[in-house]
Write a protein that holds these residues in place. Sequence first.
Motif, PDB file in Angstrom:
ATOM      1  N   PHE A   5     -30.287  20.454 -39.936  1.00  0.00           N
ATOM      2  CA  PHE A   5     -30.566  19.028 -39.872  1.00  0.00           C
ATOM      3  C   PHE A   5     -31.235  18.734 -38.534  1.00  0.00           C
ATOM      4  CE2 PHE A   5     -26.905  19.035 -42.805  1.00  0.00           C
ATOM      5  CZ  PHE A   5     -27.539  18.461 -43.891  1.00  0.00           C
ATOM      6  N   TYR A   6     -32.066  17.720 -38.526  1.00  0.00           N
ATOM      7  CA  TYR A   6     -32.857  17.401 -37.340  1.00  0.00           C
ATOM      8  C   TYR A   6     -32.540  15.976 -36.887  1.00  0.00           C
ATOM      9  CZ  TYR A   6     -37.054  16.669 -34.477  1.00  0.00           C
ATOM     10  OH  TYR A   6     -37.922  16.405 -33.448  1.00  0.00           O
ATOM     11  N   TYR A   7     -32.211  15.835 -35.612  1.00  0.00           N
ATOM     12  CA  TYR A   7     -31.900  14.536 -35.017  1.00  0.00           C
ATOM     13  C   TYR A   7     -32.696  14.358 -33.730  1.00  0.00           C
ATOM     14  CZ  TYR A   7     -27.786  14.135 -38.017  1.00  0.00           C
ATOM     15  OH  TYR A   7     -26.951  14.041 -39.095  1.00  0.00           O
ATOM     16  N   ARG A   8     -32.928  13.111 -33.385  1.00  0.00           N
ATOM     17  CA  ARG A   8     -33.500  12.763 -32.078  1.00  0.00           C
ATOM     18  C   ARG A   8     -32.654  11.653 -31.468  1.00  0.00           C
ATOM     19  NH1 ARG A   8     -39.881  12.036 -32.963  1.00  0.00           N
ATOM     20  NH2 ARG A   8     -40.332  14.177 -33.538  1.00  0.00           N
ATOM     21  N   ALA A   9     -32.629  11.638 -30.139  1.00  0.00           N
ATOM     22  CA  ALA A   9     -31.904  10.579 -29.427  1.00  0.00           C
ATOM     23  C   ALA A   9     -32.474  10.438 -28.025  1.00  0.00           C
ATOM     24  CB  ALA A   9     -30.420  10.909 -29.350  1.00  0.00           C
ATOM     25  N   ILE A  70     -29.571   7.398 -31.755  1.00  0.00           N
ATOM     26  CA  ILE A  70     -29.442   8.647 -32.496  1.00  0.00           C
ATOM     27  C   ILE A  70     -30.012   8.419 -33.892  1.00  0.00           C
ATOM     28  CG2 ILE A  70     -27.839  10.367 -33.415  1.00  0.00           C
ATOM     29  CD1 ILE A  70     -25.854   9.256 -31.226  1.00  0.00           C
ATOM     30  N   GLU A  71     -30.958   9.261 -34.285  1.00  0.00           N
ATOM     31  CA  GLU A  71     -31.508   9.110 -35.617  1.00  0.00           C
ATOM     32  C   GLU A  71     -31.759  10.468 -36.271  1.00  0.00           C
ATOM     33  OE1 GLU A  71     -35.361   7.170 -35.712  1.00  0.00           O
ATOM     34  OE2 GLU A  71     -35.874   7.986 -33.764  1.00  0.00           O
ATOM     35  N   LYS A  72     -31.450  10.510 -37.542  1.00  0.00           N
ATOM     36  CA  LYS A  72     -31.704  11.711 -38.333  1.00  0.00           C
ATOM     37  C   LYS A  72     -33.098  11.574 -38.928  1.00  0.00           C
ATOM     38  CE  LYS A  72     -29.726  14.443 -42.074  1.00  0.00           C
ATOM     39  NZ  LYS A  72     -28.665  14.479 -43.085  1.00  0.00           N
ATOM     40  N   LEU A  73     -33.884  12.619 -38.765  1.00  0.00           N
ATOM     41  CA  LEU A  73     -35.261  12.607 -39.244  1.00  0.00           C
ATOM     42  C   LEU A  73     -35.518  13.854 -40.073  1.00  0.00           C
ATOM     43  CD1 LEU A  73     -36.881  11.653 -35.828  1.00  0.00           C
ATOM     44  CD2 LEU A  73     -36.633  10.155 -37.797  1.00  0.00           C
ATOM     45  N   PRO A  74     -36.610  13.868 -40.821  1.00  0.00           N
ATOM     46  CA  PRO A  74     -36.976  15.111 -41.505  1.00  0.00           C
ATOM     47  C   PRO A  74     -37.217  16.210 -40.459  1.00  0.00           C
ATOM     48  CG  PRO A  74     -38.267  13.274 -42.341  1.00  0.00           C
ATOM     49  CD  PRO A  74     -37.521  12.770 -41.139  1.00  0.00           C
ATOM     50  N   ASN A  75     -36.780  17.401 -40.756  1.00  0.00           N
ATOM     51  CA  ASN A  75     -36.929  18.509 -39.815  1.00  0.00           C
ATOM     52  C   ASN A  75     -38.415  18.799 -39.623  1.00  0.00           C
ATOM     53  OD1 ASN A  75     -37.017  21.016 -38.484  1.00  0.00           O
ATOM     54  ND2 ASN A  75     -35.020  21.565 -39.292  1.00  0.00           N
TER      55      ASN A  75
END
Length: 84
Positions: A5-9, A70-75
């Motif tokens: 899973f891919y996240y950015r923050a 914090i957000e989950k994004l497409p990898n």
Amino acid sequence: MKLCFYYRALVDRQNTWLFVGFLRSFDHMVFDRTHDPILGVFEFFVPEHFQQQFLDIMTQLQQRQLVYNIEKLPNRLAESDSTL
């Protein structure tokens, strides 16, 4: 092949080293790297079986104002032209 899973923050820049050191104390839970050092944007690759633990920790860090947005994004590595 199943990707993480891919996240950015956003990470509080004054506490970046504290944040990175804290995350690395959890063996194999997450691979983190700086996505945009000027803005303090980090990206995280999280194995499926560590996702809930990662989110619990990020929620705690967000409450302590060390992490924001914090957000989950497409990898992004799933895209054929993406590189680290």
